[in-house]
Design a protein around this motif. Structure first.
Motif, mmCIF file in Angstrom:
data_model
loop_
_atom_site.group_PDB
_atom_site.id
_atom_site.type_symbol
_atom_site.label_atom_id
_atom_site.label_comp_id
_atom_site.label_asym_id
_atom_site.label_seq_id
_atom_site.Cartn_x
_atom_site.Cartn_y
_atom_site.Cartn_z
ATOM 1 N N GLN A 116 0.824 -1.201 0.000
ATOM 2 C CA GLN A 116 0.000 0.000 0.000
ATOM 3 C C GLN A 116 0.863 1.258 0.000
ATOM 4 O OE1 GLN A 116 -3.180 0.109 -0.429
ATOM 5 N NE2 GLN A 116 -3.477 2.303 -0.151
ATOM 6 N N ALA A 117 1.967 1.231 0.725
ATOM 7 C CA ALA A 117 2.864 2.385 0.752
ATOM 8 C C ALA A 117 3.412 2.677 -0.637
ATOM 9 C CB ALA A 117 4.010 2.136 1.732
ATOM 10 N N GLU A 118 3.833 1.632 -1.322
ATOM 11 C CA GLU A 118 4.361 1.808 -2.668
ATOM 12 C C GLU A 118 3.280 2.296 -3.631
ATOM 13 O OE1 GLU A 118 5.988 -2.018 -3.373
ATOM 14 O OE2 GLU A 118 7.727 -1.703 -2.041
ATOM 15 N N THR A 119 2.044 1.835 -3.445
ATOM 16 C CA THR A 119 0.933 2.296 -4.271
ATOM 17 C C THR A 119 0.705 3.797 -4.090
ATOM 18 O OG1 THR A 119 -0.165 0.142 -4.156
ATOM 19 C CG2 THR A 119 -1.543 2.039 -4.732
ATOM 20 N N LEU A 120 0.891 4.273 -2.861
ATOM 21 C CA LEU A 120 0.695 5.686 -2.554
ATOM 22 C C LEU A 120 1.956 6.510 -2.784
ATOM 23 C CD1 LEU A 120 -1.355 5.303 0.761
ATOM 24 C CD2 LEU A 120 -2.240 5.964 -1.488
ATOM 25 N N GLY A 121 3.022 5.872 -3.282
ATOM 26 C CA GLY A 121 4.262 6.578 -3.551
ATOM 27 C C GLY A 121 5.059 6.905 -2.308
ATOM 28 N N LEU A 122 4.930 6.058 -1.269
ATOM 29 C CA LEU A 122 5.623 6.297 -0.004
ATOM 30 C C LEU A 122 6.687 5.233 0.235
ATOM 31 C CD1 LEU A 122 2.471 7.063 2.186
ATOM 32 C CD2 LEU A 122 4.072 8.737 1.236
ATOM 33 N N ASP A 123 7.712 5.600 0.976
ATOM 34 C CA ASP A 123 8.785 4.683 1.336
ATOM 35 C C ASP A 123 8.380 3.914 2.589
ATOM 36 O OD1 ASP A 123 11.106 3.344 1.928
ATOM 37 O OD2 ASP A 123 12.264 5.139 2.453
ATOM 38 N N PRO A 124 8.252 2.585 2.528
ATOM 39 C CA PRO A 124 7.836 1.804 3.701
ATOM 40 C C PRO A 124 8.726 2.020 4.919
ATOM 41 C CG PRO A 124 7.730 0.451 1.727
ATOM 42 C CD PRO A 124 8.415 1.737 1.332
ATOM 43 N N THR A 125 10.041 2.116 4.706
ATOM 44 C CA THR A 125 10.943 2.333 5.836
ATOM 45 C C THR A 125 10.694 3.691 6.483
ATOM 46 O OG1 THR A 125 12.665 0.929 4.875
ATOM 47 C CG2 THR A 125 13.358 2.534 6.534
ATOM 48 N N ALA A 126 10.436 4.699 5.662
ATOM 49 C CA ALA A 126 10.198 6.053 6.183
ATOM 50 C C ALA A 126 8.940 6.107 7.026
ATOM 51 C CB ALA A 126 10.110 7.052 5.037
ATOM 52 N N ILE A 127 7.866 5.455 6.583
ATOM 53 C CA ILE A 127 6.628 5.529 7.365
ATOM 54 C C ILE A 127 6.728 4.669 8.625
ATOM 55 C CG2 ILE A 127 5.233 6.054 5.338
ATOM 56 C CD1 ILE A 127 4.172 3.189 5.473
ATOM 57 N N ALA A 128 7.519 3.591 8.574
ATOM 58 C CA ALA A 128 7.720 2.778 9.781
ATOM 59 C C ALA A 128 8.499 3.558 10.826
ATOM 60 C CB ALA A 128 8.446 1.486 9.435
ATOM 61 N N CYS A 129 9.470 4.337 10.379
ATOM 62 C CA CYS A 129 10.314 5.091 11.304
ATOM 63 C C CYS A 129 9.681 6.406 11.758
ATOM 64 C CB CYS A 129 11.667 5.388 10.657
ATOM 65 S SG CYS A 129 12.748 3.945 10.508
ATOM 66 N N ASN A 130 8.851 7.018 10.906
ATOM 67 C CA ASN A 130 8.372 8.363 11.201
ATOM 68 C C ASN A 130 6.865 8.554 11.107
ATOM 69 O OD1 ASN A 130 10.962 9.874 11.589
ATOM 70 N ND2 ASN A 130 11.351 9.060 9.551
ATOM 71 N N GLY A 131 6.122 7.497 10.763
ATOM 72 C CA GLY A 131 4.678 7.658 10.602
ATOM 73 C C GLY A 131 3.963 8.018 11.886
ATOM 74 N N GLY A 132 4.226 7.280 12.947
ATOM 75 C CA GLY A 132 3.624 7.587 14.238
ATOM 76 C C GLY A 132 2.286 6.923 14.490
ATOM 77 N N GLU A 133 1.849 7.016 15.741
ATOM 78 C CA GLU A 133 0.559 6.520 16.230
ATOM 79 C C GLU A 133 0.368 5.015 16.055
ATOM 80 O OE1 GLU A 133 -2.565 9.800 16.734
ATOM 81 O OE2 GLU A 133 -2.444 9.426 14.597
ATOM 82 N N ASP A 134 1.454 4.274 16.191
ATOM 83 C CA ASP A 134 1.351 2.813 16.106
ATOM 84 C C ASP A 134 0.863 2.198 17.419
ATOM 85 O OD1 ASP A 134 2.542 2.321 13.388
ATOM 86 O OD2 ASP A 134 4.230 3.362 14.320
ATOM 87 N N TYR A 135 1.109 2.873 18.525
ATOM 88 C CA TYR A 135 0.721 2.394 19.867
ATOM 89 C C TYR A 135 1.259 1.001 20.155
ATOM 90 C CZ TYR A 135 -2.077 6.555 20.029
ATOM 91 O OH TYR A 135 -2.454 7.879 20.020
#
Length: 345
Positions: free
Chosen positions: A270-289
Motif C-alpha cells: 500500500q505504501a508503494e501504491t501511494l508513492g511512499l517509502d515503507p521504511t520512512a513511514i515505519a520510522c516516522n509515521g507515528g501513532e502505532d501504539y
C-alpha cells in the motif's frame, strides 16, 4: 437535541447513566458523579498517571473521524502510556470542550467510544466534565493506573549492548491517515452529492489510525512476568523519534536494521501504491501504539521465536550515535521527521 435544552448538569447525568456500574475489575470505589475519585489498587501496588489532550483541527478532523472512534482513541492515548511503564489502567477522567454546533447526540456518540474503551481496558470512569469551547471540540483524558511495587519500567534505563525490540507492526496507522486525507481532498473537490469514498481494501490501515488499541494484553511485560525489559516506551511519535528519545534519556546510542523492521507485506504494498517509502513511514509515521523496549543480551533466547515481538537492533555507547543500517549494510543517522499531524507535540 440541543445541549441548552437540558443544560450541562442534565447532559452530565444523562451520560453518566451508561457508565454505571464500573467494570468488576476496576478498583474504583466512587461514582463518577462524586467530587473526586477514590481507588484501591490493592496491597503492594504503586499508582501511575498519564494525561493526553486532543484538539479539533490539530489532532483530528471530524470530516472523516467518527466521534465514537475519537472517544476510544482518546482513552487509548492515556492507557498506552500506563502500559509502557508496565502498569494496568484503573480509571479514566474525561474533560470535553464543546462548541455550539454540537448536539446531545454527538456527545453521546463520543462518550459511547469512551465507554467501550473503559470496557476494553477494564477501567472505570472516575468523572467527566463539560465546558464551552469557541474553537471546536477539545478532548482531554487523565488515566490512572497501577503497577506492582518497584516493578515500573522507565525509558531512561537502557544499557549499552542491550537488544532493541518492538511489538506488532509499524506504519499502518500513517497509511490510514494518508488514505483519509486523500479522500477528504476528493470530497472537497467533488462535493457531497457526487462523492463515493474509495478505500480499496484499506480497512486494517483505517482501524489502526482511527481505533488503535493499546497493548494492554502485554502488560506488565511483553516477554512474561518474570523477565523485565531494561527500558520501555510506547511508539506514538514514530519509531525513530521514540527510540531517539529513549537513547537520549539513557545516554546511549543505537543501531537498528532496516531489514528487521516489522512492516507487513500489505503495508509495503500500500505504501508503494501511494508513492511512499515503507521504511520512512515505519520510522516516522507515528501513532502505532506499540511497545519499544530494550533487553539485556543475556535474555536474547527469550525473544527468539516469540510471536509478535521483533528484535530490530542493539544499544551502543553514546559516542557511536544512533544509526539506521540499510539492507545493503550502509549506515545513516537515525532522524525523527514527524510526518503525522495527529499526535500532540
Amino acid at each position: 437535541m440541543e445541549i441548552a435544552n437540558i443544560g450541562p448538569a442534565g447532559l452530565r447525568e444523562r451520560i453518566l447513566r451508561s457508565f454505571r456500574p464500573a467494570p468488576v475489575s476496576s478498583p474504583l470505589l466512587t461514582d463518577p458523579a462524586d467530587d473526586a475519585a477514590v481507588l484501591e489498587p490493592g496491597e503492594g501496588r504503586q499508582m501511575i498517571s498519564a494525561s493526553a489532550m486532543m484538539l479539533e483541527g490539530v489532532h483530528f478532523d471530524l470530516v472523516y473521524f467518527p466521534l465514537r472512534y475519537l472517544g476510544f482513541k482518546a482513552v487509548t492515548k492515556g492507557v498506552s502510556r500506563i502500559v509502557a511503564m508496565g502498569g494496568r489502567a484503573e480509571g479514566v477522567e474525561v474533560s470535553v470542550g464543546l462548541s455550539a454546533r454540537f448536539q446531545v447526540e454527538d456527545v453521546e456518540a463520543l462518550m459511547s467510544g469512551i465507554r467501550e474503551a473503559c470496557e476494553t481496558y477494564g477501567c472505570g470512569l472516575m468523572g467527566c466534565h463539560f465546558t464551552s469551547s469557541r474553537t471546536g471540540l477539545m478532548l482531554s483524558t487523565h488515566v490512572v493506573g497501577s503497577v506492582e511495587h518497584g516493578r515500573y519500567l522507565r525509558s531512561d534505563t537502557a544499557q549499552a549492548n542491550d537488544l532493541i525490540c518492538v511489538t506488532g507492526d509499524l506504519g499502518a496507522a500513517f497509511l490510514g491517515l494518508t488514505m483519509l486525507e486523500r479522500e477528504k481532498q476528493v470530497f472537497d473537490r467533488m462535493g457531497q452529492e457526487d462523492y463515493a469514498p474509495d478505500f480499496g481494501g484499506g480497512a486494517y490501515f483505517l482501524s489502526r489510525q482511527m481505533r488503535p488499541v493499546a497493548r494492554h494484553d502485554l502488560s506488565p511485560s511483553p516477554i512474561g512476568t518474570e523477565i523485565r525489559p531494561s527500558a520501555m516506551t510506547e511508539v506514538t511519535e514514530g519509531l525513530a523519534g521514540d527510540l531517539l528519545r529513549l537513547c537520549d534519556l539513557s545516554s546511549v546510542g543505537c543501531r537498528i536494521y532496516e531489514e528487521r523492521l516489522p512492516i507487513l507485506a500489505e503495508t509495503r504494498q500500500q505504501a508503494e501504491t501511494l508513492g511512499l517509502d515503507p521504511t520512512a513511514i515505519a520510522c516516522n509515521g507515528g501513532e502505532d501504539y506499540e511497545l519499544l523496549f530494550t533487553l539485556p543480551l543475556t535474555d536474547k533466547e527469550l525473544i527468539e521465536g516469540l510471536e509478535g515481538v521483533t528484535m530490530i537492533g542493539f544499544v551502543t555507547d553514546a559516542s557511536m550515535g544512533c544509526r539506521l543500517v540499510s539492507s545493503g549494510g550502509s549506515e545513516t543517522p537515525l532522524r525523527s521527521q514527524s510526518t503525522t499531524t495527529t499526535e500532540e507535540p
